[in-house]
Every structure is written in C-alpha cells, then in structure tokens.
Design an enzyme around this catalytic site. Structure first.
Site, PDB file in Angstrom:
ATOM      1  N   HIS A  39     -18.753  28.724 -10.839  1.00 18.82           N
ATOM      2  CA  HIS A  39     -19.016  27.460 -10.519  1.00 18.82           C
ATOM      3  C   HIS A  39     -18.191  27.041  -9.518  1.00 18.82           C
ATOM      4  CE1 HIS A  39     -16.295  25.272 -13.100  1.00 18.82           C
ATOM      5  NE2 HIS A  39     -16.954  26.279 -14.014  1.00 18.82           N
ATOM      6  N   GLU A 180     -20.030  29.142 -20.829  1.00 18.59           N
ATOM      7  CA  GLU A 180     -18.688  29.070 -21.100  1.00 18.59           C
ATOM      8  C   GLU A 180     -18.271  29.268 -22.324  1.00 18.59           C
ATOM      9  OE1 GLU A 180     -16.224  29.853 -20.011  1.00 18.59           O
ATOM     10  OE2 GLU A 180     -15.307  28.338 -18.777  1.00 18.59           O
TER      11      GLU A 180
END
Length: 321
Positions: A39, A180
């Site tokens: 990201h 994550e």
C-alpha cells in the site's frame, strides 16, 4: 518494469558464472504470476516511521486506527497507475494491465485505497446514481484534517488498456488472508465489512464472512503463524482460475510471503536474486513474481494441446485440408 539495480543485470553473467546452477521447469498450469503491491504511505507510516520523522509509539495510537492514505500516498498511487498505463511487454505489443485478470486486496483502508487508486479507473466528476453504484470502485469523500484528504470517486477499469470485446471490468476482490500482521496496533484493525462495502461499492467483499474484525486483539501473530496464514493464502490463490493476479497487501505480510516461498539457498539461487526477493518493500512498490506449485494445485491450461490420437478427436481432416 524493473530498475537498473534489479535482476535484469544477471543477464551479464557469463556461462561460467552460471555453470551448475539449477533450473526448475513445471507445467504452466501449476504457475501463477502475482503482482505484489504494498500500500501507499498511510498516516500511520507518516507519524510512526522514524525514517519519515515519526515516532514508533504512534503506531499504538487510536488516532491512526485503520489509517487512510496521506496525500503523498495518493500521489504514489497515481504514479503507479501512470506506470501501469504505459508499461508494455518487451516486444511492445501488449500492455501489462491487459494481462491482469483479478485484483486481490487486503480489507484495510490503506490497501483498498491503494488498489482502486493504482489499478482502478479514472477519477469521476461525481458519484454515480444509486442504481449504478457498482460503476464506481470508490465513492467520493471529504477531507478530515490529519485523518484523510478529500478525494473524488474512482471508476471501474473497463476493458483493460485496449478494448477487448466480451471482457468484463477488472474484478476487485477483498481477502482477509492477505491482511497485515495481527497484533496490537490500531492501524491494523479493520472496520465493519458493511462500512467498507458502502465506501467501495465496486469491490467484492463476499469472501469476508465476519462483519466485525474477529482476529485483532485476540492474539499477537508470531512469524510462524503469519507464514502459516501465507500458506493458506497461496493455496487459495492457486485454486483460483486466474493466471495473472495483482495482490495489494502490506509490508509485514508481503515480507513473510517472500521469506517463506522466495529464493533460498536450497533452490541454488544467486545471491543477487535472494537480495532482490527478500528486500523490504517500499510504499506502493509493485513486485511481479512467478509462483510455482510443485504439489500440482493448478487448473486447466488453455494453451495445452495433447497431440497424438487424442489431439485428433475434435479435428475434421476433411475440413482442414
């Protein structure tokens, strides 16, 4: 698509340098090409990363719960989008974006914003009508100081770069397996699925069965546990019919995947290949990799032709003289 310091320089090695190293050939149907994307810069990175002038203690702050992209993070997405819109194969005949069949994305805000901002369509002048919400990957949002910048709605990417009759819009699919590291940082706690679905109407959230984040706060994932999750993710990917898949994820999970499945001494990999594979990813970096599943988990390969007697089963010789 690689920089000057990447593995393309390995072509300069002499035959003697490569003598005795290993190759690995497998049927194409047991392979996938993954375009791994970390990201873009999020507010948690900006205020928590020492290299950016932040303090790691800020990763524990509720202020950065499920952090949005910063203005710089959105700029990184636009830069990647421009790169992908221009990137072509070595012969110049095919755009890379025309190869990608699916975008898999972690269900956290910064990953969703990165996926639609870099792999989606163009900004829209206004939100679509309620009857056509699925024509937008993301609806417009206003700015919240220190939390998120304003941004226009983002449309779907239709027909890749070149129009291909019958091809549907590029599909975006959220998958919890590539989120994550699960721990105690609020930036890694996701929102309700329904909240994401409302903000990203063009993203498919059907693979996520729990409305609430049932994982965060229940454990601090060890490296072994994250690698086990990476195994489950790879098994899920290999069962899918698509061959070229973009995966928008996070640095810790991406690093765990590359450690677990990437270049190793056991494979006889050159040191430069290992360094390139295991290097920590930058914000909004795209790293194309090829995955080979020697256990035989692949599907059908439309390019395979059996030849022999079987190859003549549907062949009318009289019509093909």
């Amino acid at each position: 698509m690689q920089g000057k310091d990447s593995a393309q320089d390995l072509s300069k090695l002499s035959i003697e340098d490569n003598f005795g190293h290993r190759f690995f050939i497998a049927p194409h149907r047991h392979t996938k090409t993954l375009y791994l994307v970390r990201h873009g810069e999020g507010y948690h990175n900006l205020h928590g990363e020492p290299s950016l002038g932040g303090d790691r203690a800020n990763y524990k702050s509720e202020k950065y719960f499920d952090a949005h992209l910063t203005p710089k993070g959105w700029a990184q997405c636009r830069a990647l989008k421009k790169h992908l819109d221009q990137a072509v194969t070595h012969d110049g005949c095919e755009h890379v974006m025309d190869r990608i069949e699916l975008v898999v994305v972690s269900p956290l805000m910064r990953a969703l914003e990165t996926a639609v901002g870099s792999l989606g369509g163009d900004d829209k002048s206004c939100d679509p009508p309620v009857s056509r919400l699925d024509s937008a990957l993301m609806l417009s949002r206003t700015a919240i100081e220190g939390v998120r910048p304003a941004h226009a709605a983002i449309g779907t990417r239709n027909e890749g770069i070149h129009e291909q009759p019958g091809r549907k819009s590029l599909k975006f699919l959220a998958c919890e397996l590539c989120r994550e590291h699960v721990g105690e940082n609020p930036c890694d706690r996701r929102r309700r699925t329904s909240e994401y679905a409302a903000a990203f109407p063009g993203v498919d959230f059907s693979e996520i069965t729990d409305e609430e984040d049932t994982a965060w706060g229940t454990m601090i994932e060890t490296n072994d546990q994250m690698c086990e999750r990476a195994h489950r993710f790879m098994e899920w990917v290999m069962r899918r019919p698509e061959t070229h898949i973009a995966v928008v994820t996070h640095s810790a999970f991406m690093a765990a995947m590359l450690r677990e499945f990437g270049a190793t001494d056991q494979l006889g990999c050159h040191e430069r290949v290992k360094q390139e594979t295991h290097r920590w990813p930058n914000n909004c970096e795209m790293r194309p990799v090829v995955v080979i599943d020697p256990s035989g988990g692949g599907g059908l390969d439309p390019m395979f032709f059996p030849g022999g007697r079987t190859g003549l089963d549907d062949f009318d010789e009289a019509e093909n003289v």
